[in-house]
Each structure stands twice: as C-alpha cells, then as structure tokens.
Design a protein around this motif. Sequence first.
Motif, PDB file in Angstrom:
ATOM      1  N   LEU A 922     -43.717 -13.631 -74.632  1.00  0.00           N
ATOM      2  CA  LEU A 922     -43.735 -13.941 -76.127  1.00  0.00           C
ATOM      3  C   LEU A 922     -44.436 -12.838 -76.780  1.00  0.00           C
ATOM      4  O   LEU A 922     -44.480 -12.134 -77.366  1.00  0.00           O
ATOM      5  CB  LEU A 922     -43.258 -15.213 -76.034  1.00  0.00           C
ATOM      6  CG  LEU A 922     -42.744 -15.385 -77.638  1.00  0.00           C
ATOM      7  CD1 LEU A 922     -41.612 -15.106 -77.744  1.00  0.00           C
ATOM      8  CD2 LEU A 922     -42.627 -16.771 -77.628  1.00  0.00           C
ATOM      9  N   VAL A 923     -45.851 -13.567 -76.284  1.00  0.00           N
ATOM     10  CA  VAL A 923     -46.918 -12.390 -76.622  1.00  0.00           C
ATOM     11  C   VAL A 923     -47.105 -11.214 -76.587  1.00  0.00           C
ATOM     12  O   VAL A 923     -47.189 -10.710 -77.791  1.00  0.00           O
ATOM     13  CB  VAL A 923     -48.219 -13.614 -76.061  1.00  0.00           C
ATOM     14  CG1 VAL A 923     -49.761 -12.438 -77.122  1.00  0.00           C
ATOM     15  CG2 VAL A 923     -48.250 -14.956 -76.541  1.00  0.00           C
ATOM     16  N   ALA A 924     -46.703 -10.845 -75.083  1.00  0.00           N
ATOM     17  CA  ALA A 924     -47.044  -9.264 -74.878  1.00  0.00           C
ATOM     18  C   ALA A 924     -45.623  -8.860 -75.961  1.00  0.00           C
ATOM     19  O   ALA A 924     -46.018  -7.547 -76.551  1.00  0.00           O
ATOM     20  CB  ALA A 924     -46.733  -9.161 -73.797  1.00  0.00           C
ATOM     21  N   ALA A 925     -44.921  -9.381 -75.813  1.00  0.00           N
ATOM     22  CA  ALA A 925     -44.307  -8.702 -76.115  1.00  0.00           C
ATOM     23  C   ALA A 925     -44.178  -8.276 -77.953  1.00  0.00           C
ATOM     24  O   ALA A 925     -43.316  -7.805 -79.286  1.00  0.00           O
ATOM     25  CB  ALA A 925     -42.599  -9.360 -76.685  1.00  0.00           C
ATOM     26  N   SER A 926     -44.248  -9.483 -78.606  1.00  0.00           N
ATOM     27  CA  SER A 926     -44.775  -9.745 -79.987  1.00  0.00           C
ATOM     28  C   SER A 926     -46.153  -8.490 -80.389  1.00  0.00           C
ATOM     29  O   SER A 926     -45.886  -7.521 -81.851  1.00  0.00           O
ATOM     30  CB  SER A 926     -45.262 -10.670 -80.209  1.00  0.00           C
ATOM     31  OG  SER A 926     -43.877 -12.025 -79.847  1.00  0.00           O
ATOM     32  N   LYS A 927     -46.813  -8.582 -79.302  1.00  0.00           N
ATOM     33  CA  LYS A 927     -48.286  -8.107 -79.045  1.00  0.00           C
ATOM     34  C   LYS A 927     -47.604  -6.025 -80.134  1.00  0.00           C
ATOM     35  O   LYS A 927     -48.564  -5.476 -79.845  1.00  0.00           O
ATOM     36  CB  LYS A 927     -48.707  -7.728 -78.385  1.00  0.00           C
ATOM     37  CG  LYS A 927     -49.969  -7.589 -79.028  1.00  0.00           C
ATOM     38  CD  LYS A 927     -51.248  -7.982 -77.791  1.00  0.00           C
ATOM     39  CE  LYS A 927     -52.907  -7.358 -77.352  1.00  0.00           C
ATOM     40  NZ  LYS A 927     -53.496  -7.303 -75.796  1.00  0.00           N
ATOM     41  N   VAL A 928     -46.155  -5.641 -79.100  1.00  0.00           N
ATOM     42  CA  VAL A 928     -46.152  -4.228 -79.039  1.00  0.00           C
ATOM     43  C   VAL A 928     -45.988  -3.606 -80.624  1.00  0.00           C
ATOM     44  O   VAL A 928     -46.725  -2.602 -81.078  1.00  0.00           O
ATOM     45  CB  VAL A 928     -45.127  -4.236 -78.381  1.00  0.00           C
ATOM     46  CG1 VAL A 928     -44.388  -2.714 -78.119  1.00  0.00           C
ATOM     47  CG2 VAL A 928     -44.812  -4.359 -76.858  1.00  0.00           C
ATOM     48  N   LYS A 929     -45.741  -4.815 -81.696  1.00  0.00           N
ATOM     49  CA  LYS A 929     -45.286  -3.727 -83.286  1.00  0.00           C
ATOM     50  C   LYS A 929     -46.516  -4.359 -83.615  1.00  0.00           C
ATOM     51  O   LYS A 929     -45.761  -3.533 -84.786  1.00  0.00           O
ATOM     52  CB  LYS A 929     -43.556  -4.205 -82.856  1.00  0.00           C
ATOM     53  CG  LYS A 929     -42.561  -3.679 -82.379  1.00  0.00           C
ATOM     54  CD  LYS A 929     -42.683  -2.569 -82.778  1.00  0.00           C
ATOM     55  CE  LYS A 929     -41.140  -2.046 -82.097  1.00  0.00           C
ATOM     56  NZ  LYS A 929     -40.978   0.213 -82.525  1.00  0.00           N
ATOM     57  N   ALA A 930     -47.644  -5.548 -83.693  1.00  0.00           N
ATOM     58  CA  ALA A 930     -48.486  -6.070 -84.147  1.00  0.00           C
ATOM     59  C   ALA A 930     -49.008  -4.652 -84.639  1.00  0.00           C
ATOM     60  O   ALA A 930     -49.581  -3.807 -83.462  1.00  0.00           O
ATOM     61  CB  ALA A 930     -48.753  -7.142 -83.444  1.00  0.00           C
ATOM     62  N   ASP A 931     -50.335  -5.005 -85.427  1.00  0.00           N
ATOM     63  CA  ASP A 931     -51.226  -4.364 -85.849  1.00  0.00           C
ATOM     64  C   ASP A 931     -52.334  -5.073 -84.975  1.00  0.00           C
ATOM     65  O   ASP A 931     -52.364  -6.183 -85.658  1.00  0.00           O
ATOM     66  CB  ASP A 931     -51.068  -4.402 -87.582  1.00  0.00           C
ATOM     67  CG  ASP A 931     -52.742  -3.014 -88.014  1.00  0.00           C
ATOM     68  OD1 ASP A 931     -53.268  -2.747 -87.056  1.00  0.00           O
ATOM     69  OD2 ASP A 931     -53.052  -3.088 -88.897  1.00  0.00           O
ATOM     70  N   ARG A 932     -53.160  -3.703 -84.560  1.00  0.00           N
ATOM     71  CA  ARG A 932     -54.518  -4.537 -83.811  1.00  0.00           C
ATOM     72  C   ARG A 932     -54.935  -5.412 -84.895  1.00  0.00           C
ATOM     73  O   ARG A 932     -55.874  -6.661 -84.282  1.00  0.00           O
ATOM     74  CB  ARG A 932     -55.979  -3.196 -83.168  1.00  0.00           C
ATOM     75  CG  ARG A 932     -54.029  -2.760 -82.249  1.00  0.00           C
ATOM     76  CD  ARG A 932     -55.399  -1.691 -81.313  1.00  0.00           C
ATOM     77  NE  ARG A 932     -54.169  -0.822 -80.641  1.00  0.00           N
ATOM     78  CZ  ARG A 932     -54.990   0.119 -79.313  1.00  0.00           C
ATOM     79  NH1 ARG A 932     -55.796   0.395 -80.120  1.00  0.00           N
ATOM     80  NH2 ARG A 932     -54.400   0.557 -78.736  1.00  0.00           N
ATOM     81  N   ASN A 933     -55.354  -5.298 -85.801  1.00  0.00           N
ATOM     82  CA  ASN A 933     -56.535  -5.829 -87.311  1.00  0.00           C
ATOM     83  C   ASN A 933     -55.630  -6.886 -87.724  1.00  0.00           C
ATOM     84  O   ASN A 933     -56.053  -7.154 -88.680  1.00  0.00           O
ATOM     85  CB  ASN A 933     -56.423  -4.645 -87.798  1.00  0.00           C
ATOM     86  CG  ASN A 933     -57.345  -3.599 -87.507  1.00  0.00           C
ATOM     87  OD1 ASN A 933     -58.422  -4.112 -85.889  1.00  0.00           O
ATOM     88  ND2 ASN A 933     -57.861  -2.431 -87.813  1.00  0.00           N
ATOM     89  N   SER A 934     -54.209  -7.109 -87.276  1.00  0.00           N
ATOM     90  CA  SER A 934     -53.619  -8.590 -88.180  1.00  0.00           C
ATOM     91  C   SER A 934     -54.343  -9.622 -87.747  1.00  0.00           C
ATOM     92  O   SER A 934     -54.523  -9.855 -86.282  1.00  0.00           O
ATOM     93  CB  SER A 934     -52.089  -8.565 -87.334  1.00  0.00           C
ATOM     94  OG  SER A 934     -51.715  -9.152 -88.300  1.00  0.00           O
ATOM     95  N   LYS A 935     -54.440 -10.296 -88.421  1.00  0.00           N
ATOM     96  CA  LYS A 935     -54.944 -11.622 -88.569  1.00  0.00           C
ATOM     97  C   LYS A 935     -54.598 -12.788 -87.931  1.00  0.00           C
ATOM     98  O   LYS A 935     -54.403 -13.644 -87.244  1.00  0.00           O
ATOM     99  CB  LYS A 935     -55.279 -12.823 -89.740  1.00  0.00           C
ATOM    100  CG  LYS A 935     -56.628 -11.613 -90.551  1.00  0.00           C
ATOM    101  CD  LYS A 935     -57.253 -12.314 -91.945  1.00  0.00           C
ATOM    102  CE  LYS A 935     -57.930 -11.683 -92.748  1.00  0.00           C
ATOM    103  NZ  LYS A 935     -58.336 -12.450 -93.968  1.00  0.00           N
ATOM    104  N   LYS A 936     -52.380 -12.590 -88.355  1.00  0.00           N
ATOM    105  CA  LYS A 936     -52.056 -13.049 -87.596  1.00  0.00           C
ATOM    106  C   LYS A 936     -51.670 -13.121 -85.857  1.00  0.00           C
ATOM    107  O   LYS A 936     -51.458 -13.792 -85.016  1.00  0.00           O
ATOM    108  CB  LYS A 936     -50.292 -13.103 -87.985  1.00  0.00           C
ATOM    109  CG  LYS A 936     -50.603 -13.734 -89.326  1.00  0.00           C
ATOM    110  CD  LYS A 936     -48.927 -13.090 -89.857  1.00  0.00           C
ATOM    111  CE  LYS A 936     -48.816 -14.444 -91.665  1.00  0.00           C
ATOM    112  NZ  LYS A 936     -47.291 -14.082 -92.207  1.00  0.00           N
TER     113      LYS A 936
END
Length: 1068
Positions: A922-936
């Motif tokens: 779940l973390v890996a799937a969410s990390k694909v589209k997220a911004d690397r500098n995102s606090k969330k």
Amino acid sequence: MNSIKHVPTRVKSRRTEANLGAEREHFDKQQLSSISKAINSSEAPVKEKHARRIILGTHREKGAYTFWSYALGFPLASSSILSWKFCHVLHKVLRDGHRNVLQDCMRHHGSLVEIGQLWSNLHDKYGQLVALYTKLLCTKMEFHVKHSEIPPNLEVTDEVLERTAGTDINNVFQLTVEVFDYLDAELRLAETVMRQLNTSIAISTLTSGQCRLSPLIQVIQDCSHLYHFTVKLLFKLHACLPADTLQGHRDRFHDQFHSLKTFFNKARDMFYFKRLIQIPKLPDSPPNFLHAASLAKHVKPVVVIPDEDEPEPQEDEDDDPEPLILVSDSPSIQSQPQQLDIFDQAFGPPNGGFDDRDLQIESLKRDLELLRAELERVKGEAQRYITQLKSQINSLEAELEEQRAQKQRALVENEQLRMELEATRRRNAEHESVQLTFDEAEKRAQATEQRYNKLKEKHTELVSSHAELLRKSADTVKMLSATQQTQDEVERTKQQLSFEVDRIKQEADMKLEEQKFELEKLRRELDEKMAEVMRVRATLQSSEMTSEQVNSSMTSLQAEKERLMRSVSEKEAELSSLRQAAQVQQSSLLQERERSSREVGELQGKLQEKSSQEEQLKQKLLEEQFTLLQGTITEAENIIQDAVAKLDDPLHVRCTSSPDYLISRAEATLGSIDKVKKGHADYLSNMRDAGGLLRALTQFSHLAADTIINGSATAHMAPTDHADRLTENCRGCATESLQFFKDLKSKTSLQRADPASIRIEVQKILHLGQELRPKGMDVRQDELGDLVDKEMAATSAAIEEAVRRIDEMMNQARKDTSGIKLEVNERILYSCTDLMKAIRMLIIASTDLQKEIVEGGKGAASMKEFYARNSRWTEGLISAAKAVGWGATEMVESADKVVLHTGKYEELIVCSHEIAASTAQLVAASKVKADRNSKKLTSLQQASRHVNEMAANVVASTRTGQEHLEEKDTMDFSGMSLIKLRREEMESQVKLLELESSLENERLRLGELRKKHYELAGVPLEELPEGNGDTSLLGHPVTMSPKPSKPAVMRKPVLAQKPNVLPKTPLK
C-alpha cells in the motif's frame, strides 16, 4: 376379430422383411464377388461383366457406398497392378454409374491423392501409370463437381454447354482453361501407356498389354467430347475477344490436337481396339478460329461402342448370368423375360434380382423429364420470341407516331415560314435607329469577344493547372475546385450571351414594328393629300363649269395647284427615298443578323469544345484519382502482407505484448474501419475526390498491421487454446483485409466492397484480448474511483472490527485462563492490538496522501476521471487495500484460535508477515504518484515503519509465548539403555527425514501457489522470483503494456518477506 384380420398383413410384413434381408445379403455378396474379381493383382484386363455388375449395383443403391466400403479394404499401397485396376473400375463407375456416385467419390478425394503421391515416388512402370490415372480421376471429379450440369460421361448437348459457359466472357475463358487441363490429363495418361508398350515391345493380344490398354477405351470416349467442347468454346471466345489475346489458347489447342490425332491413329491400328470401339477420325488440320465460317465445317467426333457381348467363359460357379441393361435414348429396353410364379408376383423377384420393369420405368421417367425440360425450354423460347416481337411492334408504332408528329410539325413550320416571308415582303421602310441598334449589338459582340478572350486565358490557365496536376498529384482537389469555378463561369457567360442575343432580337423586332408604324402613317398622310388634291380638282372643274366669274381666282388656284403638285412630287420622291433606305436598312439588317448568327454559332462551337475539354479533364482527373487509390491499396497490401509474414518469422517469437495494448490497437482499428467505410461511401458519391478514402486506408493498413503483429506477440504469452484462436483470427483479419483491398482495386467490384468481415475478425481479436486480461482488471474504469473509496472504507471497517474482537478475546481469556497462559495470551493480544492501531494510522495517512495526489493531479477533471485515467495505479491501491483488510481479518481469526488452543502459533506469525507485506505494498503504491517532498508522504513512511515494528512485536511475543509454554516439556532419557537410545535415535532420524521431505514438498507447493497468484495478478512468468518462493508475493497487479513499470512499485520492503524456517536442532 381385429387380430385375425391383421394376421395376413403381419405375415406378409415378416415375409417382406425376410425377403429384403435376403435380397440385401445376396446383393452384398454379389457386389463383393464382382469387386474382388474385377480388382485383383493379376496382370489381366478387367472383365466387362464384373464391371457391369458393379455399375448396376450403383444404380440399385443410388450411390457408391457399397463399392467404397469394399474398395477401401484393398492394399492399394502394396501392388501397383491392383491400384491400376482399381482406377480403371473407378473410371467406369464414374462414367456409367448412378449420378450420386460423384458425390460419394468426392468424399475419398484425399485418399486418391495420397495413392497417386505414393506411386509417383516409386520407380515402377505401373506405379507411374497409377500416379497419372489418379491425377486424371481427381481432375475429372473436381471438374464435374464444379460444373454439375455436365455429367461425368460428358454426353451433353451444345445448348447445355452454352448454358454452362454463360454470357460472361470471363466464365467462358475460365471454362476453356479447365477443359484444356482436363484434356491434358487424359492425353498424358494415353501417351505414357503407348510409350510403355513401345519400350516393352508388347503387343495388344497379350494380357499384359490388354491390362494397360483397357482403360484407354474410357480415355478415348472422354477425349472425343472434350475436343468438341474445346472447339465450341474457342470459337465463342474468338467471337468476343481479339485474336492476339487468345494466341496462347490457340497454341495450346494445336499441341493437343496433334497429340490427340497421333493417339487416335495409333489406337486405331491396334487389333485390341478394333473389336471393342470405333475410333473417329480427326481432320487433317485444326480448325481456323480466326475465320468464323470454319465452325460450320466442324464435325463432332463420335465414338461408337459395338453392342456385341464380350464372350467370357464361366470361370466360377457363383458367376450367375444376368441380363444386360442398356440405358439409351430409346424408350424400349429389351430384356430376357422371366417366369414368375404367383408368390413372386406378390412379393417381388427372389434373391434381390433386378426387375426389368423398374429399369423401364426409370428410363421412361428420365425420358419424360428430358421431354418436359425440352418442352419448357421451347415454351420459354417461344414466349421470349413473342415478347421480342411485341416490343418491336410497339417500337415501330412509336416511330410511326413520331414520324406523323414530325410531319405535322414540318407543315406548321412551313406555314409559319410562308407567313414570315409574306410579312418580310410587306416591309417597305425602316427607321435609322436600326443602325444604332446594330451598332450597340456590335459593341455587345465586341464585349462578348472580350469575354471569350478572358475565357481563352482561363482555358490557358486550366491547361497549365492540368500540367501542374500531372506533376503534383497532391493538388488534385484544388484543381477540381478551380475547374468547377471555371465551369460555372462558362455556364454564366453562356447564359448571358443567350440573353443578349434574345434581347437584340427583341429590340430588332420592336424597331421593325416602329418602322412599320411610321410607314403606315406616311401612307395615310399621302392618301389624305391625294384626297385633298382630288377635292381641289373637283372644285376647279365645278368652278369652270358653273361660272366664269371665278376666272380671277383661277390664277391663285392654279398656283395653289402647282404648289400642291410640287408637294405631291416631293412627297413621292421622299417616299421612294424612304423605300430605298428601308430596303438598304433591311438588307444590312439581314447581313448583320446572319453575321450575328454566325458569331453565335462560333461561340457555341467554342463553348462545346470547351465543355468537351472540361469533360476530358474530369475523366483524366477520375483516372488519376483511381490510380492514386490503386497505389495506396498496393502499399496497404504490402503492409498487411509484411505483418502476416512476421507471424511465421522465427525472430518474432521472442516478441511479446500485453492484452491491454492489443485491446487499444484493436479498438483503434475498429475506429479506422468506420472511417474507411465513410471514405468509401464518399468516394462512391463523388469519385473526383478520393482524399478521404486514401487517408482512411493508410491509417487502417497501419493499425490493422499493428493489431496483427501485437496479436501474434500476445499469443506468445497466452495459453495454447487462446494462442491458437488469436493467431487464427489474426490471419483471418489479414485475409479479409487483402480481399477488401482486392475488391477496391477493381472498378467492377468497387461498389460491393464492404469491410464488415474485417470488423468481425477484429472484434474477435478484441474479445480474445479482453479474455486474456488479468482478472483484477474486470472492473470498468468509470467504477474505479468508487471502488477505491469503498475498499479504503472496507479496510478501515475491517481494522475497527479486528480491534473490537481482540478486546472481546482479551476479556474472555482473562475469565478462562490464568497464570503463564494468561500472561502469554495477554502479551499476544496486546501486541495484536498495537499492530491494528498502527495499521489504522497507516490507512489514515494513506488516505490523506491519496487525496493530496488526486487533488494535485486531476486538474480540471473530476476524481473519477483521474482514477480512470490512472487505472493501473488505482488497481494497485485497490489490491493493496483488499490485502490489508483480509490480513487483519485473518490475524484476528488466528489469534482467536491461538487463545482457544485450537490454532498454531505459526499461523499468527505468518499473518503478521502478510499484514506487513500488504501495508508495504500500500505504501509503495501510494508512493508512485506522490511528491517526494510531501509531508504526508513522510508521515506515511513513518506509519509504515511503525507497522513493521508492531508486526515484529507480534512475532516476538508469539515466539516468546510459544517458548514459555513449551519449556515444561523436559526430556528425560536417564532410564533408557544404550540399545533403546539407539532405537529412539533411529526413529527420530526417520521422523526428521519425513519432516524434511514434507517441508520440501510444502515449499514446492508454496512456490506453485505463488506462481498461480502471480499469474492471476497479471505478472509475466519471467518476472517471478526464483527459488522455492521464499520471496514475498506482491499483491498489486503488474502492467502488461509495453511501457516499463516504475521500479518503486516492484521493490519489496524487508519486513514484507516471508520468515525463514526455524533451524533444525539434531537430537542428542
């Protein structure tokens, strides 16, 4: 009483059944005997009576089922003489057997081909003859199946041949080629037989020579009819086609003519044929097809078979004599009378014998059918002649009425011309304004000439534009529009000229009317003056006679008279000058009218020439458009053929593709098919513009080739059944596409070209691609957004339910257990509760990050559209959420079993590892589209690490509790002897080996289960982890598209791996 009445019927029924069974048994026995005696390995000709019985058997059972059922049992591959005699009997059965024999023989066409191929590869004289004979029989069956109007014995009338050939010259041409091939097969067999007889120095009186020569009787019969067919068809072709086109046909006929004549001459000199067949003589030179009158000199060659029965001794006891049945055109059939008793008259002839009355009835029925067909044909021809005569009468009557109407119109026109001539003669004067009118007409003519010069300049521009069109075919549409504008301008100029000419005519008529009115006015004035003069004269005369007193006024009157006379003479002179001027004006007007009419005629001729040139330009434009279309179709065919060639290319086997990409290509191809259909319709409505069709064909050819290649590449990774079907559909798509292109290339088939069959094949490929998609992709894309929310909510609910159940289990454990067990259970349940709380925090962090991703990436689109656009990522989230919810539920179930001592501690450990792996996914799937500098994203990673720690706590507490509970089991071996210890050690080793074997089997089973899991999730087999499946399984589906997946999704966290098996501790 009823049963007594029905007794004779039942008895008769039983007798009939018994007689039928006996008759069938006798028939089968007789056929088997005749077939076995006719087809054997002895080098002797086939006896006529055996062949005759086989032929009669086909007429009796209306087919050749019995013949083939016995003939298939012969070892044809072992004896060439046996195969030769089999082919001879089959040839006779085809020629003289029942009409259904042809269909029965076509079922065994493949067997004949195999026999011919077998003997053609062996160096045997009879074997070479068998190879040629089987090829002849196959050609004969294929020809008569295709042309069912011509029976296998080739005995048809010229009318039937004309009807078979038809009126289409292409069909006549094709039929002529097929008859040539038929005759070639016959002549090759005959020439080979004659050549073998010459080389072996055999004579026709020996049985070995007769064995080879006997089938040539049927060959002679076939060749006579085929020669007649060839002559008829060639004369018909020469009547419709030029002589140069048929030069190859004439050369081939001359070769066949000389070969056939040589064969007939050699056969006529042999003693064997003199008593069996009368061979016709062919003319010294072949017919001259270039001269149509030579057809009247052609005489159909007729082969005569003598009616003498072949003297054959009775060699076997079971060869019962039987009457010969001669099927001919005469209605009477002579046969030997048979004496039948009363029983035979009631139940039919015994032993299955043939009744000659049945044969007579069949012959009469056939004659009746022929007469009926002939009568219908005569009636049809008579009706057709009557219709033609009526139509000719109607046309003649219409022509007569038209001649009468033309005569009446001619009389009316003659009367009108006469009236116009009289009106022209009555014209005496015209006004000077006519000259001005003609000046204006001349000015208008000059303006018209200027317009013509402009038209000429525009024509020059058209010619230059046409030359530019020949150089640049891409400007065809622009040239068409310019030509259309020029044509409209010419039409407008033509209408304007006709309007000017009509107006000039009207003005001339008006001026003539004005001049006529002036002339009448002058005449009236002249008449008034003359009347006044007469009154003056009368007055003078009365004055002279009445009184001499008016002599004084005579002088004044005389002066007035002279003045009036001068005025009259002046008026007369003026009138004559006016008449002369009118005549001059009339002649000049006529000359101007003639000149104007000539100029108008010249202008009309030039306009017609211009319109003809425009028609030529249009025709050239149509030809150039069709040439462009043919070039585009040729290029499209090359593209499709190149794609089909790659299906069989060994290098293409390494290429793979995904079902999703194949689906996208197939859908694009379906869209291009619609464009091709629309472009085809537009081209048919306006053949001067093929641009839309050319663009649609270019796009379709590339998309179809792409679909075929990707379909083959997808088949390399599909199961065998799906792969075969997909490859076959790809080939079908290519075949239908090439057929559609072939229809478009011909003007005759352009109208009926339809891509519907291509659409069907592409839809089959699309359906197969949808079947091959991974099972997790069955959800529609417009439902993905709702499904993500549902799965996240379901996962949160599952976590809440798990926490509630763990609290209930803890309360229940405190009531039921105590001591060490209670401590162990509480420690395990506390760690499970902490893990569930950590998972809940992870779900909340993942939901917040997911909302941030959606808000940042959707733009102006809605949330559902964003999920549908990123369907791969969405399906990964759904899969991970499902895995987390399922893992939480399974952990609660395992913890419940452990507390109740009905489960195993290992189940709880495995569930904790599964939950850790699912949350990592779940973390890996969410990390694909997220911004690397995102606090969330940072908070989500911290929550993931917390989940891993809690999962490790669950594993540690479980193992610690397991060790505490198992410490009580101490091993005491103090009371055992050495032998007993050795026995226990051996039993322990045996058990250890069994457990190791079970462990290895379970590892293999686990590996297969994970491979199946990967397959259902859509992961290719080459991406599976190696080994016994010790690597953690990813729950998300893996994309099959050509685009590479991001490595962050494929990487697995450390805690997501399966635990290693505990080390084995040997017993001491």
